[in-house]
Design a protein around this motif. Structure first.
Motif, mmCIF file in Angstrom:
data_model
loop_
_atom_site.group_PDB
_atom_site.id
_atom_site.type_symbol
_atom_site.label_atom_id
_atom_site.label_comp_id
_atom_site.label_asym_id
_atom_site.label_seq_id
_atom_site.Cartn_x
_atom_site.Cartn_y
_atom_site.Cartn_z
ATOM 1 N N THR A 281 0.826 -1.208 0.000
ATOM 2 C CA THR A 281 0.000 0.000 0.000
ATOM 3 C C THR A 281 0.860 1.257 0.000
ATOM 4 O O THR A 281 0.596 2.210 -0.742
ATOM 5 C CB THR A 281 -0.926 0.006 1.230
ATOM 6 N N VAL A 282 1.903 1.259 0.817
ATOM 7 C CA VAL A 282 2.794 2.423 0.875
ATOM 8 C C VAL A 282 3.541 2.598 -0.445
ATOM 9 O O VAL A 282 3.636 3.701 -0.990
ATOM 10 C CB VAL A 282 3.790 2.271 2.042
ATOM 11 N N ILE A 283 4.059 1.489 -0.971
ATOM 12 C CA ILE A 283 4.799 1.559 -2.230
ATOM 13 C C ILE A 283 3.885 2.002 -3.375
ATOM 14 O O ILE A 283 4.267 2.825 -4.213
ATOM 15 C CB ILE A 283 5.446 0.199 -2.545
ATOM 16 N N LEU A 284 2.659 1.465 -3.419
ATOM 17 C CA LEU A 284 1.711 1.851 -4.461
ATOM 18 C C LEU A 284 1.417 3.344 -4.402
ATOM 19 O O LEU A 284 1.318 4.010 -5.440
ATOM 20 C CB LEU A 284 0.417 1.051 -4.308
ATOM 21 N N THR A 285 1.285 3.877 -3.197
ATOM 22 C CA THR A 285 1.042 5.315 -3.056
ATOM 23 C C THR A 285 2.179 6.116 -3.669
ATOM 24 O O THR A 285 1.964 7.073 -4.429
ATOM 25 C CB THR A 285 0.884 5.682 -1.573
ATOM 26 N N GLY A 286 3.407 5.709 -3.348
ATOM 27 C CA GLY A 286 4.559 6.416 -3.896
ATOM 28 C C GLY A 286 4.663 6.313 -5.401
ATOM 29 O O GLY A 286 4.906 7.307 -6.093
ATOM 30 N N ARG A 287 4.455 5.105 -5.946
ATOM 31 C CA ARG A 287 4.547 4.933 -7.401
ATOM 32 C C ARG A 287 3.425 5.683 -8.114
ATOM 33 O O ARG A 287 3.613 6.210 -9.211
ATOM 34 C CB ARG A 287 4.485 3.458 -7.790
ATOM 35 N N SER A 288 2.237 5.727 -7.509
ATOM 36 C CA SER A 288 1.118 6.435 -8.135
ATOM 37 C C SER A 288 1.410 7.925 -8.234
ATOM 38 O O SER A 288 1.183 8.558 -9.280
ATOM 39 C CB SER A 288 -0.176 6.200 -7.334
ATOM 40 N N LEU A 289 1.906 8.514 -7.137
ATOM 41 C CA LEU A 289 2.252 9.935 -7.168
ATOM 42 C C LEU A 289 3.397 10.193 -8.133
ATOM 43 O O LEU A 289 3.413 11.191 -8.860
ATOM 44 C CB LEU A 289 2.627 10.410 -5.765
ATOM 45 N N SER A 290 4.361 9.274 -8.162
ATOM 46 C CA SER A 290 5.488 9.419 -9.081
ATOM 47 C C SER A 290 5.028 9.364 -10.527
ATOM 48 O O SER A 290 5.486 10.141 -11.378
ATOM 49 C CB SER A 290 6.512 8.325 -8.798
ATOM 50 N N GLY A 291 4.135 8.425 -10.830
ATOM 51 C CA GLY A 291 3.598 8.334 -12.183
ATOM 52 C C GLY A 291 2.839 9.584 -12.582
ATOM 53 O O GLY A 291 2.954 10.078 -13.708
ATOM 54 N N LEU A 292 2.050 10.130 -11.646
ATOM 55 C CA LEU A 292 1.323 11.361 -11.931
ATOM 56 C C LEU A 292 2.291 12.504 -12.205
ATOM 57 O O LEU A 292 2.094 13.287 -13.142
ATOM 58 C CB LEU A 292 0.414 11.701 -10.748
ATOM 59 N N GLY A 293 3.367 12.593 -11.406
ATOM 60 C CA GLY A 293 4.359 13.634 -11.648
ATOM 61 C C GLY A 293 5.019 13.498 -13.001
ATOM 62 O O GLY A 293 5.278 14.490 -13.689
ATOM 63 N N GLY A 294 5.288 12.251 -13.405
ATOM 64 C CA GLY A 294 5.897 12.033 -14.716
ATOM 65 C C GLY A 294 5.017 12.525 -15.845
ATOM 66 O O GLY A 294 5.495 13.149 -16.798
ATOM 67 N N TYR A 295 3.715 12.280 -15.741
ATOM 68 C CA TYR A 295 2.815 12.710 -16.806
ATOM 69 C C TYR A 295 2.456 14.186 -16.712
ATOM 70 O O TYR A 295 1.989 14.771 -17.697
ATOM 71 C CB TYR A 295 1.559 11.834 -16.818
ATOM 72 N N LEU A 296 2.647 14.807 -15.543
ATOM 73 C CA LEU A 296 2.541 16.265 -15.490
ATOM 74 C C LEU A 296 3.561 16.894 -16.437
ATOM 75 O O LEU A 296 3.266 17.855 -17.146
ATOM 76 C CB LEU A 296 2.813 16.763 -14.071
ATOM 77 N N GLN A 297 4.752 16.338 -16.433
ATOM 78 C CA GLN A 297 5.852 16.902 -17.218
ATOM 79 C C GLN A 297 5.882 16.385 -18.649
ATOM 80 O O GLN A 297 6.390 17.059 -19.549
ATOM 81 C CB GLN A 297 7.171 16.561 -16.521
ATOM 82 N N TYR A 298 5.345 15.197 -18.883
ATOM 83 C CA TYR A 298 5.529 14.485 -20.150
ATOM 84 C C TYR A 298 5.087 15.308 -21.354
ATOM 85 O O TYR A 298 5.796 15.373 -22.365
ATOM 86 C CB TYR A 298 4.758 13.170 -20.099
ATOM 87 N N VAL B 54 10.922 7.859 -0.557
ATOM 88 C CA VAL B 54 10.588 7.688 0.861
ATOM 89 C C VAL B 54 9.641 6.519 1.057
ATOM 90 O O VAL B 54 9.776 5.746 2.012
ATOM 91 C CB VAL B 54 9.975 8.990 1.423
ATOM 92 N N CYS B 55 8.696 6.344 0.147
ATOM 93 C CA CYS B 55 7.734 5.249 0.271
ATOM 94 C C CYS B 55 8.380 3.883 0.075
ATOM 95 O O CYS B 55 7.814 2.865 0.491
ATOM 96 C CB CYS B 55 6.602 5.424 -0.736
ATOM 97 N N MET B 56 9.540 3.824 -0.550
ATOM 98 C CA MET B 56 10.248 2.557 -0.697
ATOM 99 C C MET B 56 11.044 2.190 0.546
ATOM 100 O O MET B 56 11.441 1.034 0.719
ATOM 101 C CB MET B 56 11.214 2.624 -1.883
ATOM 102 N N LEU B 57 11.283 3.132 1.452
ATOM 103 C CA LEU B 57 12.153 2.884 2.590
ATOM 104 C C LEU B 57 11.650 1.814 3.556
ATOM 105 O O LEU B 57 12.468 1.058 4.092
ATOM 106 C CB LEU B 57 12.391 4.197 3.351
ATOM 107 N N PRO B 58 10.337 1.693 3.822
ATOM 108 C CA PRO B 58 9.902 0.674 4.782
ATOM 109 C C PRO B 58 10.199 -0.749 4.353
ATOM 110 O O PRO B 58 10.189 -1.660 5.182
ATOM 111 C CB PRO B 58 8.382 0.903 4.882
ATOM 112 N N ARG B 59 10.453 -0.963 3.070
ATOM 113 C CA ARG B 59 10.707 -2.319 2.584
ATOM 114 C C ARG B 59 12.072 -2.809 3.016
ATOM 115 O O ARG B 59 13.046 -2.077 2.969
ATOM 116 C CB ARG B 59 10.643 -2.361 1.050
#
Length: 422
Positions: free
Chosen positions: A14-31, A183-188
């Motif tokens: 759940t934490v990792i998915l949150t981070g990847r989702s926000l990261s993906g959104l940021g990528g397409y903001l710029q794309y 940061v969301c990858m750190l708990p792993r």
């Protein structure tokens, strides 16, 4: 009380998915926003297309290497390192565009795409160790859904921010999402290390030769890749050409609405294929997509050229979004279904590199032609040529016969996720 799907997959996911989702959104903001800014600043369609070409250029050289890195090193650390590197590069890019230095944007885009290419296979390799046994399909489905959500919303928000604030704001937001994802990858905890003696421990050239040999030995994969070459050469830059057409001749919200339509079409197609109760022939999906390229190109060109309404702008995006996903999903499924388990990564890398070569060639050809020919004319003519030149090879792949062995379209990874955006 019944738990949600994310809860059943565990807190780590759940934490990792949150981070990847926000990261993906940021990528397409710029794309879309960065190429549009370049187009507006330089008044050159070719300069805007060059920004898109950076993606294909880095895929060609770094996709084969990325699979080896993912197998040799701790995947969690590879992903975190790539995210932190992405934060630094995006921060530098924000300062660059803020100063108006267009020429320095391209090296930044190359660096971003290299880091994305390195992170994607590491993340996909890490995923089975994050989720409970038997839940991998559900995890992939949620990741695909978040990726499609980013495709749906990112371009619209990015172009709106470009129109009402500045390109620097868009890039700074993207930089922040890199940091959140890290940061969301750190708990792993550390991911499972590769076993000694695996093929990843052999030389890179040997790995590449083995992947090429595996593709050549399978007639379906061989014919499919033969068909992809002329298709991407003739029609691979269609979406970018239509986008730049809207950016040059329409209201400021048109590029975002076009991106919204493309994202909605892609998401709807994914959901529809995921609900199919039987396995679909990957070769049939690809053959169908090739055949309808010509009518889709003509219809999209007509809609984009109506000088008009929001409805036609969105409809243009829907047409190209649906068609683009149908064209991509068939070959991606074939790599999963037909390659032996020990060769899937290398077969996928060979195919993605091959595709990127022809996408780059198509984008370069479109950039040259755009100096003398209207972008929409290139799209229409290119669509017809793509069907005529690719259909015979796609038919050969269909005739060679496909015996699906995977769960179907829902299990195939989306190529328009974060790795494609950056």
């Amino acid at each position: 009380m019944r738990k949600s799907s994310a809860e059943r997959l565990g807190r780590d996911f759940t934490v990792i998915l949150t981070g990847r989702s926000l990261s993906g959104l940021g990528g397409y903001l710029q794309y879309l926003a960065v190429p549009l800014w370049i187009r507006q600043t330089t008044n050159s369609t070719t300069a805007g297309l060059l920004a898109f070409a950076m993606l294909f250029l880095t895929q060609i050289f770094f996709t084969p290497i990325a699979g080896v890195i993912a197998d040799r090193f701790d995947q969690r650390r590879v992903v975190i390192a790539a995210d932190l590197g992405g934060f630094l590069v995006a921060s530098s890019l924000a300062l660059t565009v803020g100063a108006g230095h267009v020429a320095w944007v391209y090296p930044h885009l190359i660096a971003q795409n290299i880091l994305s290419a390195l992170a994607l296979p590491a993340f996909m390799s890490l995923l089975p160790d994050v989720v409970p046994a038997g839940r991998l399909l559900a995890a992939n489905s949620l990741i695909n859904a978040s990726g499609n959500g980013a495709v749906l919303l990112g371009p619209l928000l990015g172009t709106a921010l470009l129109a009402h604030t500045s390109i620097a704001v868009v890039v700074w937001l993207n930089a922040a999402t890199f940091l959140v994802a890290a940061v969301c990858m750190l708990p792993r905890g550390s991911s499972r290390p590769p076993a000694r003696g695996t093929t990843a421990q052999t030389g890179g050239r040997t790995n590449l030769r083995q992947g090429i040999a595996a593709v050549w030995a399978d007639p379906v994969l061989r014919w499919t890749m033969a068909a992809e070459a002329p298709w991407y050469l003739c029609f691979g830059a269609a979406t970018e050409l239509v986008l730049l057409h809207f950016g040059a001749s329409h209201a400021t919200q048109a590029p975002g609405l076009f991106g919204l339509g493309a994202g909605a079409g892609c998401l709807a197609t994914t959901l529809a294929l995921a609900r199919v109760r039987r396995d679909l022939s990957a070769a049939s999906l690809f053959w169908t997509a090739v055949l309808i390229t010509a009518p889709v190109a003509v219809a999209a060109t007509w809609c984009a050229g109506t000088e008009g309404t929001t409805l036609f702008v969105v409809l243009t995006g829907v047409l190209l979004g649906v068609h683009g996903y149908l064209t991509t999903i068939g070959p991606a499924m074939q790599c999963q279904q037909r390659a032996e388990p020990g060769f899937r990564g290398r077969v996928t890398a060979v195919r993605r590199t091959w595709k990127a070569v022809w996408q780059l060639a198509g984008t370069a050809a479109a950039g040259l032609l755009a100096q003398w020919v209207a972008p929409l004319t290139i799209v229409a003519v290119g669509g017809v040529l793509a069907t005529v030149t690719a259909a015979p090879w796609a038919w050969q792949a269909l005739r060679a016969g496909v015996s699906p062995r995977s769960p179907g379209a829902a299990a195939a990874p989306l190529e328009s996720a974060r790795g494609s955006a950056r």
